[in-house]
Scaffold this motif. Structure first.
Motif, mmCIF file in Angstrom:
data_model
loop_
_atom_site.group_PDB
_atom_site.id
_atom_site.type_symbol
_atom_site.label_atom_id
_atom_site.label_comp_id
_atom_site.label_asym_id
_atom_site.label_seq_id
_atom_site.Cartn_x
_atom_site.Cartn_y
_atom_site.Cartn_z
ATOM 1 N N GLY A 77 0.844 -1.211 -0.046
ATOM 2 C CA GLY A 77 0.046 -0.001 -0.199
ATOM 3 C C GLY A 77 0.823 1.240 -0.103
ATOM 4 N N PHE A 78 0.397 2.277 -0.519
ATOM 5 C CA PHE A 78 1.010 3.560 -0.738
ATOM 6 C C PHE A 78 0.246 4.839 -0.370
ATOM 7 N N ASP A 79 0.621 5.888 0.294
ATOM 8 C CA ASP A 79 -0.076 7.028 0.540
ATOM 9 C C ASP A 79 -1.266 6.886 1.386
ATOM 10 N N GLY A 80 -2.545 7.034 0.977
ATOM 11 C CA GLY A 80 -3.760 6.903 1.750
ATOM 12 C C GLY A 80 -4.322 5.280 1.730
ATOM 13 N N MET A 81 -3.780 4.667 1.062
ATOM 14 C CA MET A 81 -4.171 3.310 1.126
ATOM 15 C C MET A 81 -3.040 2.460 1.936
ATOM 16 N N ARG A 82 -3.647 1.949 2.999
ATOM 17 C CA ARG A 82 -2.837 1.223 3.927
ATOM 18 C C ARG A 82 -3.522 -0.143 3.940
ATOM 19 N N ILE A 83 -2.646 -1.412 3.747
ATOM 20 C CA ILE A 83 -2.984 -2.737 3.669
ATOM 21 C C ILE A 83 -2.895 -3.212 5.163
ATOM 22 N N THR A 84 -4.028 -3.621 5.818
ATOM 23 C CA THR A 84 -4.089 -4.003 7.119
ATOM 24 C C THR A 84 -4.086 -5.427 7.299
ATOM 25 N N ALA A 85 -4.367 -6.363 6.112
ATOM 26 C CA ALA A 85 -4.335 -7.596 6.280
ATOM 27 C C ALA A 85 -4.540 -8.366 4.924
ATOM 28 N N VAL A 86 -4.019 -9.545 4.767
ATOM 29 C CA VAL A 86 -4.208 -10.307 3.537
ATOM 30 C C VAL A 86 -4.103 -11.614 3.957
ATOM 31 N N LYS A 87 -5.464 -12.253 3.718
ATOM 32 C CA LYS A 87 -5.677 -13.710 4.479
ATOM 33 C C LYS A 87 -4.666 -14.801 3.962
ATOM 34 N N GLY A 88 -4.200 -15.259 4.939
ATOM 35 C CA GLY A 88 -3.170 -16.486 4.582
ATOM 36 C C GLY A 88 -1.654 -16.130 4.101
ATOM 37 N N CYS A 89 -1.422 -14.688 4.284
ATOM 38 C CA CYS A 89 -0.242 -13.916 4.028
ATOM 39 C C CYS A 89 0.555 -13.583 5.323
ATOM 40 N N GLY A 90 1.758 -13.374 5.014
ATOM 41 C CA GLY A 90 2.793 -12.709 6.143
ATOM 42 C C GLY A 90 3.013 -11.289 5.839
ATOM 43 N N GLN A 91 2.785 -10.470 7.092
ATOM 44 C CA GLN A 91 3.180 -9.318 6.994
ATOM 45 C C GLN A 91 4.834 -9.027 6.910
ATOM 46 N N ILE A 92 4.886 -7.917 6.077
ATOM 47 C CA ILE A 92 6.345 -7.609 5.781
ATOM 48 C C ILE A 92 6.564 -6.579 6.868
ATOM 49 N N PRO A 93 7.969 -6.928 7.780
ATOM 50 C CA PRO A 93 8.145 -5.846 8.584
ATOM 51 C C PRO A 93 8.497 -4.669 8.286
ATOM 52 N N LYS A 94 8.010 -3.545 8.939
ATOM 53 C CA LYS A 94 8.059 -2.287 8.711
ATOM 54 C C LYS A 94 9.426 -1.692 8.170
ATOM 55 N N GLY A 95 10.444 -2.020 8.598
ATOM 56 C CA GLY A 95 11.808 -1.912 8.120
ATOM 57 C C GLY A 95 12.226 -2.248 7.070
ATOM 58 N N GLN A 96 11.493 -3.425 6.531
ATOM 59 C CA GLN A 96 11.800 -3.755 5.439
ATOM 60 C C GLN A 96 10.734 -3.603 3.995
ATOM 61 N N LEU A 97 9.861 -2.758 4.367
ATOM 62 C CA LEU A 97 8.960 -2.311 3.173
ATOM 63 C C LEU A 97 9.598 -1.642 2.243
ATOM 64 N N PRO A 98 9.313 -1.629 0.845
ATOM 65 C CA PRO A 98 9.800 -0.892 -0.050
ATOM 66 C C PRO A 98 9.694 0.562 0.282
ATOM 67 N N PRO A 99 10.616 1.344 -0.089
ATOM 68 C CA PRO A 99 10.834 2.845 0.183
ATOM 69 C C PRO A 99 9.467 3.406 -0.259
ATOM 70 N N GLY A 100 8.825 4.439 0.440
ATOM 71 C CA GLY A 100 7.584 5.238 -0.045
ATOM 72 C C GLY A 100 6.380 4.248 0.412
ATOM 73 N N SER A 101 6.299 3.187 0.661
ATOM 74 C CA SER A 101 5.224 2.329 0.964
ATOM 75 C C SER A 101 4.913 2.426 2.480
ATOM 76 N N ASN A 102 3.645 2.155 2.849
ATOM 77 C CA ASN A 102 3.187 2.085 4.339
ATOM 78 C C ASN A 102 3.026 0.922 4.897
ATOM 79 N N SER A 103 2.645 -0.274 3.927
ATOM 80 C CA SER A 103 2.404 -1.510 4.621
ATOM 81 C C SER A 103 2.475 -2.668 3.399
ATOM 82 N N GLY A 104 2.672 -3.839 3.848
ATOM 83 C CA GLY A 104 2.735 -4.918 2.821
ATOM 84 C C GLY A 104 2.668 -6.295 3.376
ATOM 85 N N PHE A 105 2.199 -6.977 2.367
ATOM 86 C CA PHE A 105 1.793 -8.698 2.882
ATOM 87 C C PHE A 105 2.523 -9.520 1.713
ATOM 88 N N ALA A 106 3.235 -10.552 2.163
ATOM 89 C CA ALA A 106 3.700 -11.582 1.236
ATOM 90 C C ALA A 106 3.028 -12.880 1.233
#
Length: 236
Positions: A77-106
């Motif tokens: 997710g970027f800017d105003g859109m923040r991903i809070t959960a993706v069923k069955g997937c693992g959350q990417i640690p904050k310190g390893q998110l792509p620059p400019g993004s605010n959330s992510g799941f693998a």
């Protein structure tokens, strides 16, 4: 020490016939001819004006003639859109998110057969006073070889409905916050906070970049023991 539980092969939604769009997507440099991977997002989502919550389905599709083997779908997710959960997937640690993004799941996937797909239920929040984007890169295994990427692509509306129960957002549309009236929202710029020399996610709409090396490390973390199981399976 805090730990995050990742479920590499946990349950995912069954194949769905619901229409989706690969708008804003294109093959990556490591794309394989016989494995035509794409992703799909819904053309339309709605955001609750009180809670700012929304739900959508992210889908990875194999339109090729051969199976994919192990791949990873990432939802960022970027800017105003923040991903809070993706069923069955693992959350990417904050310190390893792509620059400019605010959330992510693998979402680590063991295989997608030819002509099949995997669908994942995504929950997110959307600050309607901002522009918001989502990105779906697909990489080989848990590494950094990019097979396909959709986005960062915008969800938004040019007709805000602040007094309605919810606001419909369209894929590929820059958001115009209600407070700005007829003034278009400033387009979000994924990676705008990236430090010099630090690679960013590639963008299919704003100019190509190489896949963030940090994301590859995050995928390995999200995979947990999946890599070992894949290796053991191949050895057998």
């Amino acid at each position: 020490m805090a730990t995050t539980l990742f479920l590499p092969f946990s349950a995912y939604a069954a194949d769905e016939p619901a229409p989706g769009s690969s708008k804003g997507g294109k093959p990556g440099p490591a794309a394989i001819a016989d494995v035509k991977i794409t992703t799909e997002l819904p053309e339309r989502i709605t955001v609750d004006n009180k809670t700012e919550g929304t739900e959508l389905t992210a889908k990875v599709v194999n339109n090729g003639t051969k199976e994919t083997g192990p791949i990873t779908l990432t939802v960022v997710g970027f800017d105003g859109m923040r991903i809070t959960a993706v069923k069955g997937c693992g959350q990417i640690p904050k310190g390893q998110l792509p620059p400019g993004s605010n959330s992510g799941f693998a979402c680590v996937i063991d295989n997608v057969a030819a002509g099949k797909n995997r669908s994942y239920a995504v929950t997110a929040t959307y600050d309607l006073q901002k522009a918001g984007k989502i990105c779906l890169p697909v990489t080989e295994g848990t590494g950094k070889k990019l097979l396909w990427q959709q986005g960062p692509v915008a969800f938004g509306t040019s007709k805000p409905t602040p007094n309605a129960p919810d606001t419909p957002l369209l894929l590929g549309t820059d958001n115009t916050p209600a407070a700005q009236g007829d003034k278009p929202a400033e387009p979000s710029k994924p990676g705008k906070d990236a430090k010099p020399g630090k690679p960013d996610l590639p963008s299919t709409g704003i100019g190509d970049r190489t896949l963030a090396l940090g994301l590859a490390g995050a995928l390995l973390i999200a995979a947990g023991g999946a890599g070992f199981r894949w290796t053991s399976r191949r050895a057998r």
